[in-house]
Design a protein around this motif. Sequence first.
Motif, PDB file in Angstrom:
ATOM      1  N   MET A  28       4.085  -4.778  -2.583  1.00 61.07           N
ATOM      2  CA  MET A  28       2.995  -5.169  -3.453  1.00 61.07           C
ATOM      3  C   MET A  28       1.964  -5.943  -2.629  1.00 61.07           C
ATOM      4  O   MET A  28       2.316  -6.766  -1.794  1.00 61.07           O
ATOM      5  CB  MET A  28       3.522  -6.036  -4.585  1.00 61.07           C
ATOM      6  CG  MET A  28       2.444  -6.428  -5.552  1.00 61.07           C
ATOM      7  SD  MET A  28       3.014  -7.356  -6.975  1.00 61.07           S
ATOM      8  CE  MET A  28       3.843  -6.081  -7.883  1.00 61.07           C
ATOM      9  N   ASN A  29       0.712  -5.649  -2.874  1.00 67.44           N
ATOM     10  CA  ASN A  29      -0.394  -6.325  -2.202  1.00 67.44           C
ATOM     11  C   ASN A  29      -1.184  -7.143  -3.222  1.00 67.44           C
ATOM     12  O   ASN A  29      -1.085  -6.924  -4.420  1.00 67.44           O
ATOM     13  CB  ASN A  29      -1.322  -5.293  -1.554  1.00 67.44           C
ATOM     14  CG  ASN A  29      -0.608  -4.513  -0.480  1.00 67.44           C
ATOM     15  OD1 ASN A  29      -0.106  -5.069   0.476  1.00 67.44           O
ATOM     16  ND2 ASN A  29      -0.550  -3.200  -0.647  1.00 67.44           N
ATOM     17  N   ALA A  30      -1.968  -8.056  -2.719  1.00 75.03           N
ATOM     18  CA  ALA A  30      -2.839  -8.853  -3.578  1.00 75.03           C
ATOM     19  C   ALA A  30      -4.275  -8.718  -3.085  1.00 75.03           C
ATOM     20  O   ALA A  30      -4.536  -8.831  -1.885  1.00 75.03           O
ATOM     21  CB  ALA A  30      -2.420 -10.318  -3.540  1.00 75.03           C
ATOM     22  N   ILE A  31      -5.189  -8.465  -4.013  1.00 76.29           N
ATOM     23  CA  ILE A  31      -6.612  -8.415  -3.707  1.00 76.29           C
ATOM     24  C   ILE A  31      -7.197  -9.774  -4.065  1.00 76.29           C
ATOM     25  O   ILE A  31      -6.996 -10.270  -5.175  1.00 76.29           O
ATOM     26  CB  ILE A  31      -7.328  -7.314  -4.523  1.00 76.29           C
ATOM     27  CG1 ILE A  31      -6.700  -5.954  -4.284  1.00 76.29           C
ATOM     28  CG2 ILE A  31      -8.822  -7.309  -4.229  1.00 76.29           C
ATOM     29  CD1 ILE A  31      -6.838  -5.432  -2.884  1.00 76.29           C
ATOM     30  N   LEU A  32      -7.904 -10.377  -3.133  1.00 80.40           N
ATOM     31  CA  LEU A  32      -8.494 -11.701  -3.335  1.00 80.40           C
ATOM     32  C   LEU A  32     -10.015 -11.582  -3.336  1.00 80.40           C
ATOM     33  O   LEU A  32     -10.654 -11.701  -2.294  1.00 80.40           O
ATOM     34  CB  LEU A  32      -8.029 -12.653  -2.225  1.00 80.40           C
ATOM     35  CG  LEU A  32      -6.516 -12.692  -1.978  1.00 80.40           C
ATOM     36  CD1 LEU A  32      -6.198 -13.513  -0.747  1.00 80.40           C
ATOM     37  CD2 LEU A  32      -5.795 -13.229  -3.186  1.00 80.40           C
ATOM     38  N   PRO A  33     -10.604 -11.338  -4.518  1.00 80.36           N
ATOM     39  CA  PRO A  33     -12.061 -11.216  -4.564  1.00 80.36           C
ATOM     40  C   PRO A  33     -12.702 -12.583  -4.389  1.00 80.36           C
ATOM     41  O   PRO A  33     -12.152 -13.606  -4.786  1.00 80.36           O
ATOM     42  CB  PRO A  33     -12.318 -10.652  -5.951  1.00 80.36           C
ATOM     43  CG  PRO A  33     -11.165 -11.075  -6.771  1.00 80.36           C
ATOM     44  CD  PRO A  33      -9.990 -11.167  -5.822  1.00 80.36           C
ATOM     45  N   GLY A  62      -8.461 -10.181   1.387  1.00 77.66           N
ATOM     46  CA  GLY A  62      -9.692 -10.789   0.902  1.00 77.66           C
ATOM     47  C   GLY A  62     -10.829  -9.789   0.878  1.00 77.66           C
ATOM     48  O   GLY A  62     -11.083  -9.117   1.860  1.00 77.66           O
ATOM     49  N   VAL A  63     -11.479  -9.686  -0.263  1.00 76.85           N
ATOM     50  CA  VAL A  63     -12.702  -8.903  -0.414  1.00 76.85           C
ATOM     51  C   VAL A  63     -13.730  -9.922  -0.860  1.00 76.85           C
ATOM     52  O   VAL A  63     -14.042 -10.048  -2.043  1.00 76.85           O
ATOM     53  CB  VAL A  63     -12.528  -7.770  -1.449  1.00 76.85           C
ATOM     54  CG1 VAL A  63     -13.803  -6.936  -1.540  1.00 76.85           C
ATOM     55  CG2 VAL A  63     -11.345  -6.895  -1.103  1.00 76.85           C
ATOM     56  N   CYS A  64     -14.190 -10.713   0.101  1.00 75.04           N
ATOM     57  CA  CYS A  64     -14.921 -11.923  -0.282  1.00 75.04           C
ATOM     58  C   CYS A  64     -16.112 -12.254   0.619  1.00 75.04           C
ATOM     59  O   CYS A  64     -16.802 -13.224   0.349  1.00 75.04           O
ATOM     60  CB  CYS A  64     -13.965 -13.098  -0.300  1.00 75.04           C
ATOM     61  SG  CYS A  64     -13.272 -13.480   1.328  1.00 75.04           S
ATOM     62  N   ASP A 101     -17.083  -3.053  -4.515  1.00 76.11           N
ATOM     63  CA  ASP A 101     -16.419  -3.419  -3.261  1.00 76.11           C
ATOM     64  C   ASP A 101     -14.932  -3.655  -3.502  1.00 76.11           C
ATOM     65  O   ASP A 101     -14.076  -3.202  -2.729  1.00 76.11           O
ATOM     66  CB  ASP A 101     -17.016  -4.698  -2.667  1.00 76.11           C
ATOM     67  CG  ASP A 101     -18.451  -4.570  -2.216  1.00 76.11           C
ATOM     68  OD1 ASP A 101     -18.846  -3.472  -1.775  1.00 76.11           O
ATOM     69  OD2 ASP A 101     -19.172  -5.582  -2.302  1.00 76.11           O
ATOM     70  N   VAL A 102     -14.624  -4.370  -4.574  1.00 80.79           N
ATOM     71  CA  VAL A 102     -13.230  -4.662  -4.913  1.00 80.79           C
ATOM     72  C   VAL A 102     -12.508  -3.365  -5.280  1.00 80.79           C
ATOM     73  O   VAL A 102     -11.401  -3.099  -4.802  1.00 80.79           O
ATOM     74  CB  VAL A 102     -13.144  -5.694  -6.049  1.00 80.79           C
ATOM     75  CG1 VAL A 102     -11.693  -5.957  -6.441  1.00 80.79           C
ATOM     76  CG2 VAL A 102     -13.838  -7.001  -5.639  1.00 80.79           C
ATOM     77  N   ALA A 103     -13.145  -2.543  -6.106  1.00 82.38           N
ATOM     78  CA  ALA A 103     -12.539  -1.273  -6.522  1.00 82.38           C
ATOM     79  C   ALA A 103     -12.277  -0.361  -5.330  1.00 82.38           C
ATOM     80  O   ALA A 103     -11.241   0.313  -5.269  1.00 82.38           O
ATOM     81  CB  ALA A 103     -13.439  -0.576  -7.538  1.00 82.38           C
ATOM     82  N   ALA A 104     -13.194  -0.333  -4.372  1.00 85.60           N
ATOM     83  CA  ALA A 104     -13.007   0.519  -3.189  1.00 85.60           C
ATOM     84  C   ALA A 104     -11.775   0.088  -2.398  1.00 85.60           C
ATOM     85  O   ALA A 104     -11.042   0.932  -1.863  1.00 85.60           O
ATOM     86  CB  ALA A 104     -14.252   0.475  -2.308  1.00 85.60           C
TER      87      ALA A 104
END
Length: 80
Positions: A1-6, A72-74, A50-53
């Motif tokens: 499992m991964n985590a996206i950090l916007p 991180g997508v930040c 950007d987050v969705a990509a």
Amino acid sequence: MNAILPGIVAGPRMEGVIEARAAQVGVSYDEMEKTYLDRVSLRRMVSAEDVAATVLFLVSSAGQNISGQSIGVCGNVESL
């Protein structure tokens, strides 16, 4: 499992946050937006796209070997 950090995601919610903070401290919206963006290395907000990509990449075959990561997508938020 991964985590996206916007980070700071552009849109109505963030506009409201900036507007409220600007009113609270008595500065213009533009001044407060600059204050927020000065804390981001790329000096811009990220978009929902950007987050969705990033999510699409992770669920694609190209991302099949990425696991257990916080991504991180930040734009490199330095501080808030």
